[in-house]
Design an enzyme around this catalytic site. Structure first.
Site, PDB file in Angstrom:
ATOM      1  CB  CYS A  72       4.682  -5.820   9.272  1.00 52.53           C
ATOM      2  SG  CYS A  72       5.857  -6.440   8.038  1.00 52.53           S
ATOM      3  CG  HIS A 170       1.113  -8.961   9.035  1.00 48.45           C
ATOM      4  ND1 HIS A 170       0.700  -7.661   8.829  1.00 48.45           N
ATOM      5  CD2 HIS A 170       2.224  -9.124   8.297  1.00 48.45           C
ATOM      6  CE1 HIS A 170       1.521  -7.065   7.994  1.00 48.45           C
ATOM      7  NE2 HIS A 170       2.460  -7.932   7.651  1.00 48.45           N
ATOM      8  CD  GLU A 172      -2.020  -7.321  11.109  1.00 50.18           C
ATOM      9  OE1 GLU A 172      -1.478  -7.743  12.154  1.00 50.18           O
ATOM     10  OE2 GLU A 172      -1.386  -6.830  10.172  1.00 50.18           O
TER      11      GLU A 172
HETATM   12  N1  GLN Z   1       8.054  -4.585   3.358  1.00 50.24           N
HETATM   13  C1  GLN Z   1       7.227  -3.571   3.969  1.00 50.24           C
HETATM   14  C2  GLN Z   1       8.059  -2.346   4.320  1.00 50.24           C
HETATM   15  O1  GLN Z   1       9.230  -2.397   4.255  1.00 50.24           O
HETATM   16  C3  GLN Z   1       6.536  -4.104   5.196  1.00 50.24           C
HETATM   17  C4  GLN Z   1       5.611  -5.232   4.812  1.00 50.24           C
HETATM   18  C5  GLN Z   1       4.441  -5.432   5.722  1.00 50.24           C
HETATM   19  O2  GLN Z   1       3.985  -4.556   6.456  1.00 50.24           O
HETATM   20  N2  GLN Z   1       3.916  -6.632   5.628  1.00 50.24           N
HETATM   21  O3  GLN Z   1       7.522  -1.334   4.653  1.00 50.24           O
END
Ligand code: GLN
Length: 193
Positions: A72, A170, A172
């Site tokens: 992410c 994710h 994890e």
């Molecule tokens: N929305 C976050 C970003 O733009 C990422 C979200 C996440 O890691 N769950 O950095």
């Protein structure tokens, strides 16, 4: 990488696999590692810390010879182009990501992944793989060397370019360790070479 985000959850996934790990907060702690995970969190904040702690270049240098896995926000940091808004990134994977790009309803959701046969999930490959998406980015475009390993709704959510693995979800945050195991096998293969 333990300067921001859900690095504890990653460490628990590695512990479940009996893989030794270390929390990295400064560049010298990269030494001797077989791989690096960039956790989810808030990429803008993380980027600020990477610059302040002078980790930006050391990570790029580490990534030249070792596997790196970003989830992410970590995937956002690995991209070479980020939109909404545009921001600096490590440029480790040739891909364009758009931050927070799922509509409001899908902003946080659990979806079932469609893995490509190339994503070796081991003996339990047949079991459904869940993708937890939290304000996830969308991968808009990938470079010619980038392999898409899994999709949801036809969109890439797990990609690999050489020793770099990036997921917009994710792994994890579930008890399923198969994606981490895939990454650890990348690290084992590359340290055996
Ligand atoms: N929305 C976050 C970003 O733009 C990422 C979200 C996440 O890691 N769950 O950095």
């Amino acid at each position: 990488m333990a300067i921001q985000g859900d690095f504890q959850a990653h460490s628990q996934a590695l512990a479940r696999l009996d893989v030794p790990f270390r929390f990295v907060k400064k560049a010298s702690e990269l030494s001797g590692l077989a791989g690096l995970i960039l956790p989810g969190g808030e990429s803008t904040t993380c980027l600020k810390f990477l610059v302040e702690e002078e980790l930006f270049e050391p990570i790029r240098e580490f990534a030249a010879g070792h596997p790196v896995f970003g989830t992410c926000a970590g995937a956002i940091l690995m991209a070479d182009k980020v939109e909404n808004p545009s921001q600096a990134s490590l440029g480790l994977v040739r891909m364009t990501l758009r931050r927070n790009a799922y509509g409001r309803q899908l902003a946080s959701s659990i979806r079932i992944l469609d893995p490509e046969p190339e994503l070796d999930l081991g003996p339990e490959a047949g079991r459904a793989l869940e993708a937890v998406l939290i304000r996830a980015p969308v991968i808009l475009e990938v470079g010619p060397q980038v392999r898409v390993l899994a999709r949801t709704d036809g969109r890439p959510v797990l990609v690999r370019e050489g020793l770099r693995l990036a997921g917009t979800f994710h792994p994890e945050l579930t008890s399923d360790t198969r994606v981490h195991r895939y990454f650890c096998n990348m690290a084992l293969d590359s340290s055996a070479e």
